[in-house]
Design a protein around this motif. Sequence first.
Motif, PDB file in Angstrom:
ATOM      1  N   GLY A 147       4.876   2.903   5.253  1.00 30.78           N
ATOM      2  CA  GLY A 147       5.809   2.649   6.328  1.00 30.78           C
ATOM      3  C   GLY A 147       5.574   1.364   7.089  1.00 30.78           C
ATOM      4  O   GLY A 147       6.151   1.157   8.163  1.00 30.78           O
ATOM      5  N   LYS A 172      10.939   0.430   3.157  1.00 34.55           N
ATOM      6  CA  LYS A 172      10.795   1.377   2.051  1.00 34.55           C
ATOM      7  C   LYS A 172      11.425   0.865   0.760  1.00 34.55           C
ATOM      8  O   LYS A 172      11.068   1.317  -0.330  1.00 34.55           O
ATOM      9  CB  LYS A 172      11.423   2.722   2.438  1.00 34.55           C
ATOM     10  CG  LYS A 172      10.612   3.532   3.437  1.00 34.55           C
ATOM     11  CD  LYS A 172       9.309   4.029   2.807  1.00 34.55           C
ATOM     12  CE  LYS A 172       8.539   4.909   3.792  1.00 34.55           C
ATOM     13  NZ  LYS A 172       7.224   5.327   3.225  1.00 34.55           N
ATOM     14  N   TRP A 173      12.355  -0.074   0.884  1.00 30.39           N
ATOM     15  CA  TRP A 173      13.018  -0.633  -0.295  1.00 30.39           C
ATOM     16  C   TRP A 173      12.005  -1.189  -1.280  1.00 30.39           C
ATOM     17  O   TRP A 173      12.229  -1.165  -2.496  1.00 30.39           O
ATOM     18  CB  TRP A 173      13.984  -1.732   0.165  1.00 30.39           C
ATOM     19  CG  TRP A 173      14.826  -2.300  -0.928  1.00 30.39           C
ATOM     20  CD1 TRP A 173      15.977  -1.772  -1.454  1.00 30.39           C
ATOM     21  CD2 TRP A 173      14.593  -3.530  -1.643  1.00 30.39           C
ATOM     22  NE1 TRP A 173      16.474  -2.584  -2.446  1.00 30.39           N
ATOM     23  CE2 TRP A 173      15.643  -3.673  -2.584  1.00 30.39           C
ATOM     24  CE3 TRP A 173      13.596  -4.513  -1.575  1.00 30.39           C
ATOM     25  CZ2 TRP A 173      15.727  -4.763  -3.441  1.00 30.39           C
ATOM     26  CZ3 TRP A 173      13.680  -5.595  -2.430  1.00 30.39           C
ATOM     27  CH2 TRP A 173      14.730  -5.715  -3.351  1.00 30.39           C
ATOM     28  N   THR A 221       9.292   0.019  -2.245  1.00 32.18           N
ATOM     29  CA  THR A 221       8.597   1.021  -3.063  1.00 32.18           C
ATOM     30  C   THR A 221       9.298   1.249  -4.399  1.00 32.18           C
ATOM     31  O   THR A 221       8.796   1.988  -5.242  1.00 32.18           O
ATOM     32  CB  THR A 221       8.504   2.369  -2.327  1.00 32.18           C
ATOM     33  OG1 THR A 221       9.834   2.838  -2.035  1.00 32.18           O
ATOM     34  CG2 THR A 221       7.723   2.234  -1.033  1.00 32.18           C
ATOM     35  N   ALA A 237       4.616  -0.636   1.934  1.00 31.26           N
ATOM     36  CA  ALA A 237       5.911   0.034   2.005  1.00 31.26           C
ATOM     37  C   ALA A 237       5.756   1.552   1.923  1.00 31.26           C
ATOM     38  O   ALA A 237       6.450   2.307   2.617  1.00 31.26           O
ATOM     39  CB  ALA A 237       6.824  -0.471   0.888  1.00 31.26           C
ATOM     40  N   ARG A 238       4.849   2.025   1.083  1.00 36.69           N
ATOM     41  CA  ARG A 238       4.605   3.466   0.966  1.00 36.69           C
ATOM     42  C   ARG A 238       4.104   4.066   2.268  1.00 36.69           C
ATOM     43  O   ARG A 238       4.386   5.227   2.580  1.00 36.69           O
ATOM     44  CB  ARG A 238       3.592   3.740  -0.149  1.00 36.69           C
ATOM     45  CG  ARG A 238       4.182   3.737  -1.544  1.00 36.69           C
ATOM     46  CD  ARG A 238       3.093   3.861  -2.600  1.00 36.69           C
ATOM     47  NE  ARG A 238       2.259   5.028  -2.389  1.00 36.69           N
ATOM     48  CZ  ARG A 238       2.524   6.248  -2.857  1.00 36.69           C
ATOM     49  NH1 ARG A 238       3.636   6.459  -3.536  1.00 36.69           N
ATOM     50  NH2 ARG A 238       1.698   7.249  -2.639  1.00 36.69           N
TER      51      ARG A 238
END
Length: 464
Positions: A326, A330-331, A333, A323-324
Amino acid sequence: MSKAVTESDEQSGLRRDLSGRQVGMIAVGGAIGTGLFLGSGLAISIAGPAVIIAYAVAAFAALALAYALAEMIVVHPEAGGFGPIAQRYLGGLAGFVQRWMYFAAQVVNIGSEVVAAGLYVQFWYPQMPLWLPVVVFSAVMLAVNASAVRYFGEFEYWFAMIKVVTIVVFILLGLTYIVFGLPGHAPVGVSALTEHDGFLPNGIGAVWLALTVVTFSYLGTEAVALTASESRDPGRDVPRAARGTVLRLALFYVVGMLVVVSILPWNQVSTEDDVTQSPFVRLFATAGIPAAAGIMNFVVLTAALSAMNTNLYVTARMTYSLARDGYAPKWFTGLSANGAPRRALLLSAVGLALAAAISVFSPETAFPMMLGLALFGALIVWLLILATQLAFRRRRAAEGLPPSPVRLPGTPVTTVLVMVFVAAVLLTTPFTEQFNTAWKAGVPFLLVLVGAYYVVRKRAAARG
């Protein structure tokens, strides 16, 4: 903390609350599941007493991998461990594929371990429906992982300690039985190694086939890399834990198998996942330990829960890392007040529910495919870790940067030889009954991931 760590330590938001002893036990907990206590019988049934050779060979490969990981993690102690490092040195596709492959492999392992734990509870309560302990254990392990990382580390430390103590007691009892005998039992010696059709009863080819099963036993040693971003001193703790884990595994597996095939004729060692048939139970019963089967059932239960606990930890950190960068929403993170990636843990929980359901309701069809995917994915991850180490070493030399404080001896020769070994094991999987689904499930999933990467990258470029 070392200078190299300080210079490259990116602030991940995760808290550095894991002590050195906890990092070491997390690595052991992830690598030792029920395979040593029960599944090792499968490898013995394939190779006979020569399974000792297979475990020793696989130990060298795992040790080389541990050194390769430690060499890179000391310099880049980032969230996600080897995933972001692969992206840095091999490119975005490698970082994407490696992390999602690892996530899928570990989710399957988590599902299989929680179902195994439920089955072990049925040893005491055979009328209990399987879904009940599966749901309870899932909830408990998710709660442990959602707590502050130092509490998770302490919980896993003691869970893993039960396994380690049991294995040490087994080895000491076994060696005593072999050399000196036990009360009421004369020493057995090592004649069983050659009495039943010789040391290589099924030929050298069977030893190679057994390596598929044996290598599976060492998978999980790479989990220590995922603790780097939460270790108090990753430059010291991660390399020490990586080396120590593999050396412990080698000792436990090699000496443990020597004890088993010396005491029990290799063709009588059970290959079924039945705790009452475990070589550990038979030895403890011979030593006069009361309720040996019940004690061993408790041990394999804690082994399954410990492996599940650690694998939930690593899948959550892998999701957080994706998630960091991409490669996941992003949720994921988001962090809780105590620094735990609870949102990322939710995705692991969904995978856990799916894997557990499939293993319960479709054990004969779908679950072997998932198990094959787990092995395929884990071996691909190993190959990418080793390829990353070659690129890491080459780039640092080209840029005139100082070498890592920890170095894999013999690189690049050692690295290439281990890569050839891992690739050869992967190519052997179609010829073993237990893992012949690896390519059938793994290759399509790999192609899906490659396609998904280009879709994600295209959308990111469009957003701009």
